[in-house]
Write a protein that holds these residues in place. Structure first.
Motif, short mmCIF file in Angstrom:
data_model
loop_
_atom_site.label_atom_id
_atom_site.label_comp_id
_atom_site.label_asym_id
_atom_site.label_seq_id
_atom_site.Cartn_x
_atom_site.Cartn_y
_atom_site.Cartn_z
N TRP A 174 42.20 29.27 14.06
CA TRP A 174 40.76 29.53 13.89
C TRP A 174 40.49 30.35 12.65
CZ3 TRP A 174 37.34 27.20 17.08
CH2 TRP A 174 37.82 26.73 18.31
N LYS A 178 35.85 28.42 13.02
CA LYS A 178 36.14 27.06 12.53
C LYS A 178 37.57 26.68 12.90
CE LYS A 178 35.23 24.18 8.47
NZ LYS A 178 34.06 23.55 9.10
N GLU A 181 41.72 22.09 12.49
CA GLU A 181 41.60 20.67 12.13
C GLU A 181 40.39 20.39 11.26
OE1 GLU A 181 40.18 21.11 16.49
OE2 GLU A 181 41.82 21.84 15.21
N GLU A 182 39.44 21.33 11.21
CA GLU A 182 38.30 21.17 10.32
C GLU A 182 38.48 21.94 9.01
OE1 GLU A 182 34.62 22.08 12.24
OE2 GLU A 182 35.09 20.91 14.04
N GLN A 183 39.59 22.62 8.88
CA GLN A 183 39.87 23.38 7.66
C GLN A 183 40.75 22.62 6.68
OE1 GLN A 183 41.35 27.47 8.28
NE2 GLN A 183 40.99 27.14 10.46
N ARG A 185 43.66 19.01 6.04
CA ARG A 185 44.20 17.72 6.46
C ARG A 185 45.72 17.74 6.54
NH1 ARG A 185 40.18 16.08 9.17
NH2 ARG A 185 38.33 15.49 7.98
#
Length: 301
Positions: A174, A178, A181-183, A185
């Motif tokens: 985190w 956030k 996986e959204e930070q 690839r």
């Protein structure tokens, strides 16, 4: 990610007890600091609960001769390096810019500006080398901070200049609210290899595995005179800070799963089952923890 068995090593019982003791100390001081913050004695607190195995295992592995540049959550590392509990919380109470003597302990002040310490660490290592001094540096960073440009610049500079820097990324999944996986690839370890830095990604629940991996990483940095990155997957028990309500963005089930996999209680149970520690040893540590807590409360409550 490599399995723990690929790195497991037979540690002597003294080292195992040291790992557990430092984890227990960190947990108790963190718990007390959280209470003091809720009582208004501290302005802010960023908990390291859930990350004790990663911090203690890595800090014990790199040894006292290394110079450490922390982020702002490395309480277990700070305590292991000799920072007293009251010195540790002093900055969070607004009493000082640091709280301890960075040069004596070879443990620099906390850095709240994300990833800024990575450039400090690389520059310090290069500067020490130019003076013919000990230049092995360890820098801690979180997964969210690796999205900052400073981290990329630091890795590139370390690789190009062959700086003796060990990057330790504690990936708790985190960046405040956030998710990882959204930070990104790819993993942080994969990105490091893109800069020409050897790296590894491991689970961070077992301090012995962390100790083994970081010992090998330390040997690589010292022997090859080249940087290395260890990405340690850890769990975050509480919100990003005492000002963050993680229940808003994390499910109750996710938080519960995280706390069930408590590295401190798991390691204590493991060593007790192996006969490495017994009730008397645990009672002695508990007496030490009560004394530390009383001194902290007396100073700040």
């Amino acid at each position: 990610m490599k399995s723990e068995s690929e790195y497991a090593t037979d540690l002597d019982d003294g080292t195992r007890r040291s790992l557990l003791r430092h984890m227990l100390v960190a947990r108790r001081i963190d718990e007390e600091a959280r209470r003091l913050q809720r009582q208004g004695a501290l302005d802010l607190w960023l908990s390291c609960q859930g990350q004790e195995a990663a911090q203690v295992g890595s800090a014990l592995a790199v040894g006292p001769a290394s110079t450490v540049f922390p982020s702002y959550r490395e309480h277990a590392v700070a305590l292991l390096r000799g920072v007293a509990p009251d010195e540790l919380v002093a900055q969070w109470a607004g009493r000082t810019f640091c709280g301890w003597d960075p040069r004596r302990l070879r443990f620099f002040p906390y850095t709240l500006v994300l990833a800024a310490q990575t450039l400090h660490a690389v520059g310090y290592s290069i500067g020490q080398r130019l003076q013919g001094l000990e230049d092995f540096v360890v820098v801690y960073v979180g997964d969210g901070a690796t999205s900052e440009g400073d981290m990329s610049e630091a890795m590139n500079l370390a690789a190009v200049e062959s700086a003796a820097v060990l990057f330790i990324c504690q990936n708790n999944g985190w960046a405040i609210s956030k998710p990882a996986e959204e930070q990104m690839r790819t993993s942080v370890a994969e990105r490091a290899r893109g800069f020409g830095i050897e790296s590894v990604r491991i689970a961070g629940q077992d301090p012995e595995s962390v100790f083994s991996v970081c010992s090998r990483a330390t040997a690589h940095v010292r022997g090859q005179r080249a940087p290395y990155l260890v990405e340690i997957q850890v769990s975050r028990f509480h919100g990003h800070s005492s000002s963050d309500a993680q229940e808003v963005y994390r499910s109750a089930e996710d938080i519960a799963r995280t706390r069930v996999a408590d590295p401190v209680t798991a390691y204590a149970a493991r060593l007790s089952g192996l006969g490495v520690v017994n009730a008397r040893w645990l009672d002695d540590v508990e007496a030490e923890l009560r004394e530390l807590r009383e001194r902290l409360v007396k100073e700040y409550a």
